[in-house]
Write a protein that holds these residues in place. Structure first.
Motif, PDB file in Angstrom:
ATOM      1  N   GLN A   1     -18.089  -1.705  21.194  1.00 14.64           N
ATOM      2  CA  GLN A   1     -19.446  -2.102  21.560  1.00 14.64           C
ATOM      3  C   GLN A   1     -19.631  -1.852  23.051  1.00 14.64           C
ATOM      4  OE1 GLN A   1     -21.270  -5.864  20.119  1.00 14.64           O
ATOM      5  NE2 GLN A   1     -21.549  -6.346  22.273  1.00 14.64           N
ATOM      6  N   ASP A   2     -20.664  -1.092  23.374  1.00 13.47           N
ATOM      7  CA  ASP A   2     -20.957  -0.784  24.773  1.00 13.47           C
ATOM      8  C   ASP A   2     -19.741  -0.210  25.500  1.00 13.47           C
ATOM      9  OD1 ASP A   2     -23.524  -1.834  24.364  1.00 13.47           O
ATOM     10  OD2 ASP A   2     -22.874  -3.849  24.903  1.00 13.47           O
ATOM     11  N   GLY A   3     -18.995   0.634  24.779  1.00 16.15           N
ATOM     12  CA  GLY A   3     -17.844   1.281  25.369  1.00 16.15           C
ATOM     13  C   GLY A   3     -16.594   0.431  25.429  1.00 16.15           C
ATOM     14  N   ARG A   4     -16.674  -0.815  24.954  1.00 14.58           N
ATOM     15  CA  ARG A   4     -15.500  -1.689  24.949  1.00 14.58           C
ATOM     16  C   ARG A   4     -14.892  -1.740  23.560  1.00 14.58           C
ATOM     17  NH1 ARG A   4     -17.924  -7.058  27.713  1.00 14.58           N
ATOM     18  NH2 ARG A   4     -19.561  -6.598  26.191  1.00 14.58           N
ATOM     19  N   LYS A   5     -13.566  -1.662  23.481  1.00 17.38           N
ATOM     20  CA  LYS A   5     -12.876  -1.686  22.196  1.00 17.38           C
ATOM     21  C   LYS A   5     -12.516  -3.109  21.815  1.00 17.38           C
ATOM     22  CE  LYS A   5     -10.889   2.949  22.369  1.00 17.38           C
ATOM     23  NZ  LYS A   5      -9.638   3.749  22.295  1.00 17.38           N
ATOM     24  N   PHE A   6     -12.792  -3.434  20.581  1.00 13.53           N
ATOM     25  CA  PHE A   6     -12.425  -4.732  20.015  1.00 13.53           C
ATOM     26  C   PHE A   6     -10.948  -4.675  19.652  1.00 13.53           C
ATOM     27  CE2 PHE A   6     -11.976  -7.870  16.701  1.00 13.53           C
ATOM     28  CZ  PHE A   6     -12.849  -8.879  17.055  1.00 13.53           C
ATOM     29  N   SER A   7     -10.157  -5.601  20.171  1.00 14.41           N
ATOM     30  CA  SER A   7      -8.707  -5.465  19.991  1.00 14.41           C
ATOM     31  C   SER A   7      -8.008  -6.775  19.650  1.00 14.41           C
ATOM     32  CB  SER A   7      -8.079  -4.874  21.252  1.00 14.41           C
ATOM     33  OG  SER A   7      -8.337  -5.708  22.373  1.00 14.41           O
TER      34      SER A   7
END
Length: 235
Positions: A55-61
């Motif tokens: 989301q918005d260039g951020r990876k869910f981790s």
């Protein structure tokens, strides 16, 4: 009841999950029911899955423990606390929306029926892997006493799955539920006066709280080799 001879885990693999249901358990915690796209998914009570999206260039981790019993496969339930952008994104998924995930993961599991009484201690959404184990033990007709001490530091008067535990205590004579409301679990544990040396003990709490609870349990007579604890990070 689920037979032990069919309790097994599948190899870790990629799946696509569809949101079936989403309900608030507390002002900050939701239960999210998912159905996986393949019927071959199997996990051991206490294991987790890893939702994967950006989301918005951020990876869910972040890995999330499964809160449901293995008997519900290929459906699983996640217990998600809204404490940051990643958990908020997961909570806000709409019914019918899909997301990729990978699993199962995790080693704090049950693969057979234990042969001692069990004490579970949970804070916040740390209840998830413990619920999976307790529900499965109930389905299997587990004959030893089980105690659950539950707290929620985020919203202390709201405990996730509280009504579920209250109903289970009424129908299952071996299950004992204690709420740590407006007090810490350590206070409740001290008042129980259980012979902790005879128990298998499982703790799940945020960060250093897991270590603090473990210290309390050991001071009350628990044996280190019969104690397992798991930390989770809220974000």
């Amino acid at each position: 009841m689920q037979s032990l001879d069919v309790l097994r885990r599948s190899p870790t693999a990629d799946y696509v999950a569809t949101v079936l249901h989403s309900v608030s358990l507390t002002p900050t915690i939701k239960a999210i029911r998912l159905r996986l796209d393949r019927d071959d998914f199997r996990f051991l009570p206490g294991q987790s899955v890893w939702p994967k999206f950006e989301q918005d260039g951020r990876k869910f981790s972040k890995i999330y423990s499964i809160a449901s019993s293995p008997s519900s496969c290929p459906e699983i339930e996640l217990c998600v606390s809204r404490v940051g952008w990643s958990s908020a994104t997961l909570q806000d998924l709409a019914i019918g929306q899909s997301l990729p995930l990978r699993g199962p993961y995790g080693l704090m599991t049950l693969s057979e029926l234990p042969q001692r009484p069990r004490l579970y201690i949970a804070e916040g959404s740390g209840i998830a892997p413990l619920k999976s184990q307790i529900d499965w033990l109930y389905e299997c007709g587990y004959q030893y006493p089980i105690w659950l001490v539950q707290a929620n530091p985020e919203t202390p008067v709201h405990l996730p799955y509280q009504q579920h535990w209250q109903r289970l205590q009424q129908t299952w004579g071996n299950f004992h539920y204690r709420e740590a409301i407006a007090q810490c679990p350590e206070t409740v544990l001290a008042r129980l006066r259980l012979d902790l040396a005879t128990f298998d003990i499982v703790i799940c709490a945020v960060g250093e709280r897991s270590d603090q609870l473990q210290e309390t349990i050991l001071s009350l007579g628990a044996k280190l080799d019969q104690l397992r604890s798991e930390k989770f990070i809220a974000f």
